[in-house]
Motif scaffolding. Structure first.
Motif, mmCIF file in Angstrom:
data_model
loop_
_atom_site.group_PDB
_atom_site.id
_atom_site.type_symbol
_atom_site.label_atom_id
_atom_site.label_comp_id
_atom_site.label_asym_id
_atom_site.label_seq_id
_atom_site.Cartn_x
_atom_site.Cartn_y
_atom_site.Cartn_z
ATOM 1 N N ASP A 173 4.568 10.827 -21.712
ATOM 2 C CA ASP A 173 4.890 9.424 -21.988
ATOM 3 C C ASP A 173 3.680 8.713 -22.565
ATOM 4 O O ASP A 173 3.773 8.003 -23.562
ATOM 5 C CB ASP A 173 5.306 8.727 -20.688
ATOM 6 N N LEU A 174 2.552 8.908 -21.906
ATOM 7 C CA LEU A 174 1.327 8.222 -22.302
ATOM 8 C C LEU A 174 0.939 8.617 -23.731
ATOM 9 O O LEU A 174 0.585 7.772 -24.554
ATOM 10 C CB LEU A 174 0.213 8.587 -21.320
ATOM 11 N N ALA A 211 -7.029 6.696 -13.374
ATOM 12 C CA ALA A 211 -6.299 5.533 -12.880
ATOM 13 C C ALA A 211 -5.282 5.947 -11.831
ATOM 14 O O ALA A 211 -5.044 5.238 -10.869
ATOM 15 C CB ALA A 211 -5.607 4.843 -14.046
ATOM 16 N N TRP A 212 -4.702 7.106 -12.001
ATOM 17 C CA TRP A 212 -3.712 7.573 -11.014
ATOM 18 C C TRP A 212 -4.361 8.001 -9.712
ATOM 19 O O TRP A 212 -3.706 8.210 -8.709
ATOM 20 C CB TRP A 212 -2.916 8.770 -11.561
ATOM 21 N N ARG A 269 3.951 5.673 -5.367
ATOM 22 C CA ARG A 269 3.891 5.717 -6.827
ATOM 23 C C ARG A 269 2.857 6.746 -7.290
ATOM 24 O O ARG A 269 3.076 7.498 -8.228
ATOM 25 C CB ARG A 269 3.570 4.323 -7.379
ATOM 26 N N ARG A 270 1.719 6.786 -6.560
ATOM 27 C CA ARG A 270 0.683 7.758 -6.921
ATOM 28 C C ARG A 270 1.227 9.186 -6.791
ATOM 29 O O ARG A 270 0.987 10.052 -7.621
ATOM 30 C CB ARG A 270 -0.527 7.619 -5.990
ATOM 31 N N PHE A 292 4.499 12.042 -17.134
ATOM 32 C CA PHE A 292 3.680 10.855 -17.338
ATOM 33 C C PHE A 292 2.685 11.083 -18.475
ATOM 34 O O PHE A 292 2.432 10.192 -19.278
ATOM 35 C CB PHE A 292 2.944 10.481 -16.053
ATOM 36 N N GLU A 310 2.353 1.842 -3.172
ATOM 37 C CA GLU A 310 1.343 2.319 -4.105
ATOM 38 C C GLU A 310 1.128 3.822 -3.953
ATOM 39 O O GLU A 310 1.087 4.575 -4.934
ATOM 40 C CB GLU A 310 0.034 1.560 -3.857
ATOM 41 N N LYS A 363 -9.128 9.105 -18.756
ATOM 42 C CA LYS A 363 -9.351 7.854 -18.034
ATOM 43 C C LYS A 363 -8.073 7.424 -17.321
ATOM 44 O O LYS A 363 -8.112 6.887 -16.222
ATOM 45 C CB LYS A 363 -9.786 6.760 -19.008
ATOM 46 N N SER A 364 -6.938 7.678 -17.980
ATOM 47 C CA SER A 364 -5.677 7.288 -17.371
ATOM 48 C C SER A 364 -5.388 8.102 -16.111
ATOM 49 O O SER A 364 -4.901 7.578 -15.123
ATOM 50 C CB SER A 364 -4.539 7.478 -18.371
ATOM 51 N N MET A 424 3.386 10.057 -9.556
ATOM 52 C CA MET A 424 2.560 10.392 -10.714
ATOM 53 C C MET A 424 2.131 11.860 -10.644
ATOM 54 O O MET A 424 2.099 12.566 -11.634
ATOM 55 C CB MET A 424 1.290 9.533 -10.735
ATOM 56 N N LEU A 453 -9.369 9.032 -23.420
ATOM 57 C CA LEU A 453 -8.485 7.969 -22.923
ATOM 58 C C LEU A 453 -7.476 8.524 -21.918
ATOM 59 O O LEU A 453 -7.219 7.951 -20.879
ATOM 60 C CB LEU A 453 -7.712 7.351 -24.087
ATOM 61 N N LYS A 510 0.844 -1.206 0.000
ATOM 62 C CA LYS A 510 0.000 0.000 0.000
ATOM 63 C C LYS A 510 0.877 1.252 0.000
ATOM 64 O O LYS A 510 0.618 2.214 -0.719
ATOM 65 C CB LYS A 510 -0.920 -0.003 1.231
ATOM 66 N N GLU A 562 3.219 7.013 -26.214
ATOM 67 C CA GLU A 562 2.914 5.594 -26.278
ATOM 68 C C GLU A 562 1.698 5.351 -27.182
ATOM 69 O O GLU A 562 1.701 4.461 -28.041
ATOM 70 C CB GLU A 562 2.614 5.142 -24.853
ATOM 71 N N MET A 563 0.686 6.192 -26.991
ATOM 72 C CA MET A 563 -0.548 6.008 -27.738
ATOM 73 C C MET A 563 -0.371 6.394 -29.209
ATOM 74 O O MET A 563 -0.961 5.784 -30.096
ATOM 75 C CB MET A 563 -1.680 6.798 -27.087
#
Lengths: 109, 906
Positions: free
Chosen positions: B23-24, B70-71, B9-10, B20, B6, B66-67, B13, B63, B3, B27-28
């Motif tokens: 990067d995303l 996720a963060w 990491r959050r 980030f 985690e 949405k990512s 981010m 998208l 935890k 990538e896309m």
């Protein structure tokens, strides 16, 4: 060709398994690998692939590193971590339990 | 464990969000390109392949979003979006934004400034160990040492003798310490041994040997005073204050143990008091040196220490745990009665009245607190009024803005915005405003507190009061501004969000009856009412100040200079002072253009005096007391006091001639029947029957200490050269034929020539000395004017806001009126009428409140008991003028409406 959506809740499992088999892959390769391995039956909805990967990064199941593709392009390669391996085992056993249960329900006369 | 990783990491981010995201995106992009390539390879046309890739991929923007989700930072993104949007909105309405921020800043800043002072002056405890266990013997702030009975029998100052008896007989106190009262007026002259510097006047306070022990203090270096220092004949020692050690001697450690020449006596500095300790009271002249009481006769030559009847000490003690104060107070009062019963001055009635009151001593002897308490309380009320006006203003501005944005809200609702989202958006905006307002308010409060200190203590650098707002004040300002933001922001936000979408589509802003709501008008009326109260107050306080300043004080201050010296400090003995006085008269007369040279113990409006009980010889004791001042022959002329009967003091009144006194009118009124001739009568003072005074003249009742003394304070003046209760002369009044700009250096040189030890302790023009007695009133008057002006400004802004809003709302109506033939003046009159109506309503409420308010502050006004016509006319006039200004601008805008365009809007 008729393709099926990936059953809900199994995307992580498929990604983890794919990474376990191939070592390191970038997003496009993951999507293609799943499609190929499933004999073109399962098609990853690419829209949900990247948010899933982000979540897996946060959970620590995978790590990502930038590398170059064969075509000399920059790409982010994902790789399974120890936590990811454990998670994979967990997801597989869970999946099998559910599949077994569904199978029994279907086969019951 | 996982935890934690985690969360880390959050957070990563969050902090590397930009990275980030990039990067995303990359990538896309790669993914899309590869997919497109794949399609092309399969033989799909290039335009089609791209579309196919996108179709499969979906909307990249959504998208990405949405990512983020996720963060787990979606809410933060939302908040920042809201804040950015709010900033844009506020930026688009700079007038509104600036007005709200300034209103908040002024309203809250004024309050925070006052609270900073209140906390520092009224609530601050001394920086000592456990200040709550300290008890002060006495409850009044008596300024000046005295003897004889007090009128109401309540004693707060005591003689050395009384203190020692109390200390001996009250085991209830762990420690009972005494300190010189009114030491502001008793500097000592100091020069460090071996140094080249000239002797300088510094503040020396005489304290008992257990003073520092009672407060529980430790020295910074060396040692503090002890009981063995405080006995007659002990070696002369002193403790230096930390501020002096740092400021004057650069924290030099060799100060401890070195010799200082103090009033020409060699004194050893044994230690430095702790940092931050500013003595036993808040004062603009904190002590530089602490000296043992018993050494006072040696060092300062004062008689008060040995005189068993001379009250000159404040007493503070630390009570033992569990001691009840009520019986202790009884016990001490009874002791005091026994002591005073032995004094000849006291009648049986005086003894019966005699008592003392124990008060909390944690804040020291609160002379300044007492002086400022009523003023500060008044200021708190006024600041609260200003805050109310400010809040009304902000409520109004936010209401107006809320209504203006009704259309916007309707459109947004119609487009599907959620109500909660709109409310959140509006709240963000208001909180942002409140936040900025709160921060600005702190700047205002810091500046305000500094201004207050400057007004209260003009020219003083040493007041141990910081204008820095404390944590409590900071919190207070932030809370008030946030509360204002939420409270006054929520209502318009809710109203705005409720707007039915249909409104926007229905063109619903066209109205004839509309305009400002009742609530808004009510707020403006309230503002006008509160402003008129403050304006009347401001007018009254400046009137009061004017009356005080223009009171006939029966003195002449033109071309007069006052030089203060301390002959005791310079080492003069009783038998030497007459020669000194002669020298002073001669040398000062020798300066060119000097007309008169007065020499006396005190001068008018200096703020100090000596009082004694008086009794006519051969008459029953009326238990009256009078102030005694000893003067030379030119004194009355030098200060401009006229002799009314008999004669003044002359050069023929010498040590060997009959003992005489000149009395003032009030003395005659107090002791003689109307019409009775006082000349030739004899009286005794200070209960000493051996040397009665013969009255040889009567002078005008000049104002001493305070202009309110005028006509109500008996005084008697004796010749400098004859024996008296008073000490040595401390003031020289120099009257010149015309203003002399370098009088100060001339006077200093003249004194140096007489005796290098005779340092000039203070130099002021007579005018400056008189003005110094009005700082209090001056401060009140200035502050009231400031606050009144502030209130007026806020009320004007409020009225302007509401009126211009009305005009904006009624644009089309006005257009129709004008199209139908209404002329411009008619439109102006219509708009002005409503603005003035609200002001008049405010006046109708405010004026009675002002009348009531005056009864509450009557005690702080001089010769004013009710609202004067002048104040009323001034306040009403100013408010009406402001209302006209606030009304005429929007009214003119209304009148310039082009009927055609007005009808086309909306």
């Amino acid at each position: 060709m008729n393709r099926d959506e990936i059953p809900p809740g199994t995307l992580y499992l498929l990604i983890l398994k794919t990474l376990a088999r191939h070592g390191e892959l970038h997003g496009y390769e993951i999507a293609n690998s799943i499609q190929r391995t499933s004999d073109e039956v399962l098609q990853v909805e690419e829209g949900s692939l990247y948010p899933a990967l982000q979540r897996m990064l946060i959970k620590g199941w995978v790590t990502a590193e930038w590398g170059t593709t064969a075509g000399n392009r920059r790409a982010r390669y994902y790789r399974l971590t120890a936590v990811g391996s454990r998670q994979l085992a967990l997801e597989i056993s869970q999946f099998e339990r559910v599949m077994g249960a569904i199978g029994r329900v279907i086969q019951a006369a | 464990m996982n935890k934690i990783h985690e969360v880390l990491r959050r957070l990563r981010m969050l902090f590397y969000r930009k990275q980030f995201q990039a990067d995303l995106e990359e990538e896309m992009r790669l993914h899309l390109e590869l997919r497109e390539q794949e399609q092309t390879d399969e033989g799909v046309a290039s335009s089609e392949s791209r579309r196919a890739a996108y179709r499969r991929f979906g909307n990249p923007t959504s998208l990405k979003e949405k990512s983020y989700t996720a963060w787990g930072w979606g809410w933060l993104e939302g908040l920042m979006q809201d804040a950015r949007f709010a900033l844009r909105q506020l930026w688009k309405a700079p007038g509104f934004t600036v007005t709200v921020i300034l209103t908040l800043a002024l309203g809250i800043g004024a309050n925070a400034a006052i609270f900073t002072l209140v906390k520092a002056v009224l609530l601050k405890n001394l920086p000592v160990v456990d200040p709550r266990a300290l008890v002060r013997v006495g409850d009044r702030a008596d300024c000046c040492q005295n003897s004889g009975p007090n009128q109401d029998g309540d004693y707060s100052m005591f003689s050395t003798d009384t203190y020692q008896q109390m200390k001996k007989n009250t085991p209830e106190f762990e420690e009972l310490a005494a300190m010189q009262a009114g030491f502001e007026n008793r500097p000592v002259v100091i020069r460090r041994d071996g140094g080249q510097d000239a002797p300088k006047p510094r503040m020396g306070e005489f304290v008992s040997g257990n003073y520092f022990r009672m407060f529980g203090l430790q020295p910074v270096t060396g040692r503090l005073l002890s009981d063995t220092d405080d006995v007659a004949g002990a070696p002369l020692v002193a403790v230096m204050s930390y501020a002096t050690w740092r400021g004057v001697y650069n924290g030099d450690d060799s100060v401890v143990g070195s010799t200082f020449w103090m009033n020409t006596k060699a004194v050893t500095v044994v230690g430095v008091a702790p940092e931050g300790f500013y003595g036993d009271r808040i004062s603009s002249t904190p002590p530089d040196f602490y000296l043992p009481i018993a050494t006072m006769p040696d060092e300062a030559g004062g008689k008060s220490m040995r005189d068993p009847a001379q009250n000159w000490l404040d007493i503070i003690g630390r009570v033992k745990p569990g001691v009840a104060l009520a019986p202790l107070q009884e016990k001490l009062s009874a002791q005091l009665k026994r002591v005073y019963a032995t004094y000849p001055d006291f009648s049986a009635a005086d003894i019966a009245k005699t008592h003392l009151v124990l008060t909390a001593g944690g804040a020291g002897t609160q002379s300044m607190q007492e002086n400022y308490a009523s003023n500060l309380k008044l200021l708190i009320w006024i600041a609260a009024l200003v805050l109310m006006i400010a809040c009304a203003n902000i409520a109004n501005l936010l209401l107006v803005r809320g209504m203006q944005r009704k259309t916007e809200m309707s459109v947004r609702t119609a487009l599907g915005a959620m109500r909660s989202r709109i409310v959140r958006q509006l709240l963000t905006e208001n909180l942002l405003l409140a936040g900025v307002g709160g921060i600005t308010a702190l700047a205002v409060s810091y500046g305000g507190a500094r201004l207050l200190l400057m007004l209260a203590f003009p020219g003083d650098q040493h007041v141990p009061i910081s204008s820095r707002p404390s944590t409590e004040v900071l919190l207070f300002a932030m809370c008030v501004s946030m509360a204002t933001g939420v409270l006054f922001g929520l209502a318009p936000a809710l109203i705005g969000a409720k707007a039915p979408p249909a409104d926007a589509l229905r063109n619903g802003t066209r109205t004839t009856t509309g305009g400002a709501s009742l609530l808004q008008r009510g707020l403006v009326v309230l503002q006008a009412a509160l402003s008129v109260v403050l304006l009347v107050g401001a007018a009254l306080f400046s009137q009061s100040l004017g009356r005080l300043q223009h009171t006939d004080m029966k003195l002449q201050s033109k071309n007069r200079y006052i030089v203060h010296i301390n002959a005791q400090a310079a080492g003069y003995k009783d038998e030497q002072v007459n020669a000194l006085y002669r020298l002073l008269e001669e040398r000062f007369h020798a300066i060119s253009d000097v007309v008169k040279v007065g020499v006396s113990t005190y001068t008018p409006m200096e703020g100090n005096n000596d009082g004694y009980g008086i009794q006519l010889v051969g008459q029953p004791n009326l238990h009256k007391s009078a102030t005694n001042i000893i003067v030379n022959s030119e004194y009355f002329d030098s200060v401009g006091t006229r002799v009314l009967m008999g004669r003044g003091i002359t050069v023929q009144d010498t040590a060997t001639s009959p003992h005489v006194a000149v009395v003032n009118e009030d003395f005659v009124k107090a002791l003689f029947k109307p019409g009775e001739n006082p000349i030739g009568h004899r009286f005794t003072a200070g209960g000493d029957p051996a040397k009665p005074y013969e009255i040889v003249g009567v002078v005008q009742g000049t104002s001493y200490t305070d202009v309110r003394w005028n006509g109500a304070h008996p005084m008697y003046f004796g010749p400098l050269t004859q024996p008296s209760e008073a000490g040595y002369a401390g003031a020289i009044v120099v009257e010149t034929a015309h203003p002399i700009s370098d009088m100060e250096s001339i006077a200093r040189r003249t004194l140096m020539e007489i005796n290098p030890n005779l340092a000039m302790q203070k130099f002021e023009t007579f005018d400056a000395q008189i003005a110094g007695r009005f700082t209090h009133e001056q401060m009140l008057s200035t502050l009231m004017t400031l606050f009144g002006g502030l209130a007026l400004l806020l009320a004007t802004v409020g009225l302007y806001g509401v009126t211009s809003y009305t005009v904006a709302r009624r644009t089309s109506e006005i257009g129709i009126r004008m199209a139908l033939g209404a002329d411009r003046s008619g439109v102006v009159a219509m708009i002005l009428r409503s603005a003035l109506l609200q002001t008049l309503l405010g006046l109708a409420i405010g004026i009675p409140v002002a009348f009531y308010g005056v009864t509450l502050v009557k005690s702080q006004l001089y010769e004013l008991t009710t609202v004067s016509n002048g104040a009323l006319v001034a306040a009403v006039g100013i408010l009406l003028a402001a209302a006209c200004v606030a009304g005429i601008i929007p009214a003119r805008r209304a009148a310039s409406v082009d009927p055609v365009r007005a009808l086309r809007t909306d």
